[in-house]
Motif scaffolding. Sequence first.
Motif, PDB file in Angstrom:
ATOM      1  N   GLN A 123      -6.315  -0.590   4.777  1.00 46.55           N
ATOM      2  CA  GLN A 123      -5.137  -1.364   6.287  1.00 46.55           C
ATOM      3  C   GLN A 123      -4.211  -1.400   4.883  1.00 46.55           C
ATOM      4  O   GLN A 123      -3.048  -1.725   5.210  1.00 46.55           O
ATOM      5  CB  GLN A 123      -5.551  -2.918   6.711  1.00 46.55           C
ATOM      6  N   CYS A 124      -4.212  -1.404   3.560  1.00 46.38           N
ATOM      7  CA  CYS A 124      -2.555  -2.040   2.822  1.00 46.38           C
ATOM      8  C   CYS A 124      -3.073  -1.029   1.534  1.00 46.38           C
ATOM      9  O   CYS A 124      -3.782  -1.212   0.865  1.00 46.38           O
ATOM     10  CB  CYS A 124      -3.205  -3.317   2.751  1.00 46.38           C
ATOM     11  N   THR A 125      -1.632  -0.628   0.951  1.00 43.60           N
ATOM     12  CA  THR A 125      -1.484   0.325   0.059  1.00 43.60           C
ATOM     13  C   THR A 125      -0.865  -0.533  -1.337  1.00 43.60           C
ATOM     14  O   THR A 125       0.974  -1.282  -0.543  1.00 43.60           O
ATOM     15  CB  THR A 125      -0.905   1.830   0.460  1.00 43.60           C
ATOM     16  N   ALA A 132      -2.687  -6.048  -1.311  1.00 44.63           N
ATOM     17  CA  ALA A 132      -1.746  -6.327  -0.386  1.00 44.63           C
ATOM     18  C   ALA A 132      -2.075  -7.090   0.628  1.00 44.63           C
ATOM     19  O   ALA A 132      -1.005  -7.899   1.863  1.00 44.63           O
ATOM     20  CB  ALA A 132      -0.306  -4.923  -0.261  1.00 44.63           C
ATOM     21  N   LEU A 133      -3.236  -7.024   1.226  1.00 44.58           N
ATOM     22  CA  LEU A 133      -3.837  -7.276   2.595  1.00 44.58           C
ATOM     23  C   LEU A 133      -3.854  -9.128   2.402  1.00 44.58           C
ATOM     24  O   LEU A 133      -3.579  -9.930   3.409  1.00 44.58           O
ATOM     25  CB  LEU A 133      -5.218  -6.877   2.564  1.00 44.58           C
ATOM     26  N   GLN A 164       3.642  -8.889  -0.020  1.00 41.79           N
ATOM     27  CA  GLN A 164       3.226  -7.483   0.450  1.00 41.79           C
ATOM     28  C   GLN A 164       2.458  -7.274   1.903  1.00 41.79           C
ATOM     29  O   GLN A 164       2.313  -6.301   1.991  1.00 41.79           O
ATOM     30  CB  GLN A 164       2.184  -7.154  -1.003  1.00 41.79           C
ATOM     31  N   GLN A 165       3.172  -7.558   2.731  1.00 42.92           N
ATOM     32  CA  GLN A 165       2.940  -7.515   4.142  1.00 42.92           C
ATOM     33  C   GLN A 165       3.215  -6.224   4.581  1.00 42.92           C
ATOM     34  O   GLN A 165       2.784  -5.797   5.896  1.00 42.92           O
ATOM     35  CB  GLN A 165       2.952  -8.823   4.458  1.00 42.92           C
ATOM     36  N   ASP A 166       4.363  -5.817   4.097  1.00 44.50           N
ATOM     37  CA  ASP A 166       5.243  -4.702   4.937  1.00 44.50           C
ATOM     38  C   ASP A 166       4.762  -4.180   4.511  1.00 44.50           C
ATOM     39  O   ASP A 166       4.549  -2.424   5.425  1.00 44.50           O
ATOM     40  CB  ASP A 166       6.721  -4.973   4.164  1.00 44.50           C
ATOM     41  N   LYS A 167       3.254  -3.279   3.019  1.00 42.24           N
ATOM     42  CA  LYS A 167       2.843  -2.396   3.235  1.00 42.24           C
ATOM     43  C   LYS A 167       1.092  -2.340   4.012  1.00 42.24           C
ATOM     44  O   LYS A 167       0.161  -1.428   3.064  1.00 42.24           O
ATOM     45  CB  LYS A 167       2.290  -2.552   1.812  1.00 42.24           C
ATOM     46  N   CYS A 168       1.304  -2.869   4.683  1.00 40.90           N
ATOM     47  CA  CYS A 168      -0.732  -3.550   5.345  1.00 40.90           C
ATOM     48  C   CYS A 168       0.116  -2.811   7.029  1.00 40.90           C
ATOM     49  O   CYS A 168       0.916  -3.118   7.714  1.00 40.90           O
ATOM     50  CB  CYS A 168      -0.566  -4.499   5.275  1.00 40.90           C
ATOM     51  N   ASP A 169      -0.698  -2.099   7.591  1.00 41.45           N
ATOM     52  CA  ASP A 169      -0.499  -1.201   8.825  1.00 41.45           C
ATOM     53  C   ASP A 169      -2.141  -1.560   9.658  1.00 41.45           C
ATOM     54  O   ASP A 169      -3.111  -0.977   9.278  1.00 41.45           O
ATOM     55  CB  ASP A 169      -0.687  -0.404   9.284  1.00 41.45           C
ATOM     56  N   HIS A 170      -2.558  -2.554  10.375  1.00 39.14           N
ATOM     57  CA  HIS A 170      -3.489  -2.971  11.297  1.00 39.14           C
ATOM     58  C   HIS A 170      -3.771  -2.441  12.581  1.00 39.14           C
ATOM     59  O   HIS A 170      -4.778  -2.640  13.360  1.00 39.14           O
ATOM     60  CB  HIS A 170      -3.171  -4.563  11.061  1.00 39.14           C
TER      61      HIS A 170
END
Length: 383
Positions: free
Chosen positions: A153-155, A159-160, A165-171
């Motif tokens: 979910q994250c790169t 970052a998970l 770095q939560q802006d690099k995650c897409d759930h």
Amino acid sequence: MSLEEKFPAYGGRGPGDLRLGISLAIIATVFMAMRVYVRLFMNKFGTTALMWSLAAWLLTAITQVFGILSVLHGLGNHITLIIKVGELHNFLLFTWVTVFFFNLAIPTGKVAVAAFLIEMNGQSNPKIRKSLIAVAVLNIVLNIPQVLMVWFQCTPVTALWDPLQQDKCDHRKSVYYTYFVGAIAALSDIYLAIVPIHMLLPLKIDRKLKWGLSFLMGCGVFAGVAAILRTWAAKFILSEDSSYGVGILFCWGEVEEWLVLITMSIPPVWPLFRPFTNRFIKSTITGSKRKSYMYNYKAPYSTTAVGDQSPGFPPPMSPGFPPPMVTTTISISSAKDGATTIVPSETGSRLSDERIPHSILHDKSSSTTWVELSPVKDPRRSP
């Protein structure tokens, strides 16, 4: 020192979820221990299903442990408070590890239920057997992407659980796929609860006993309801106050997991409860509605007129006197190949009008018997 003092992020829905999960875990663990005891000392039936059940219990227990750690670090509490006390990193880490093991435990539990029903059904109904195998395979195959999505979910992956770095995650993809898999899980639970009822209905046993067993074995439908609510609660992952909303998801998730284990363990542990329920659970195989019969016994190929009696034969039976009953005890037993077969326990039959009650889940002197039934009317006689 209280938990609130030791873990400042603990609170909100968390304490209630924690108490519920631990209570269900204790009940399920007791049932699993009884199931192992029955398998080792009383009944040799259901080895494969037991192994799957133990695997499901282990994964669910691991899920519960990480779930408790998540609750202690903020799961079920408001996100603003978690950030304020500096527990966001621990909350994210333990929560996603919990989700990972949850996605492993859910399909394993359903496979365990399917395995037990397959062993119970044996080869008697090929369509049911194939459908149960399909349910097991479907849940495993569909949950593989669900398990992998947790870590993609994250790169980068770190970052998970990194608050910065939560802006690099897409759930979103994971949540949308959860809706699909959750719907399949709910339908699977409902189907696995209905199948045993379908197996029991054709049995000619006392109606109260039949419906009682059907209810106990059909309690898995409550796990299906929990799966529906858990799937609905997945939307809270995308909410602004995700930590509080995910507490709802976690609550119904642990209910689903533990209920599957509890309900699947009720039939196998029945031998332990049978001595306490003998006075309530007794029945006999009964035929159709009794009728009055007239019997006129005559010698074969006799030319004697109607009403005359041939030597050596008894007179006709008077109206209202029930015909003799052939009392034959039969057992539904598990064969070596897992099949459930009906085996007569006597090679001969005897004429009797007595009615012998049957017992469910035979005693430990017989290692393979699952259900014993008696008596049965002579099939050669018309009802």
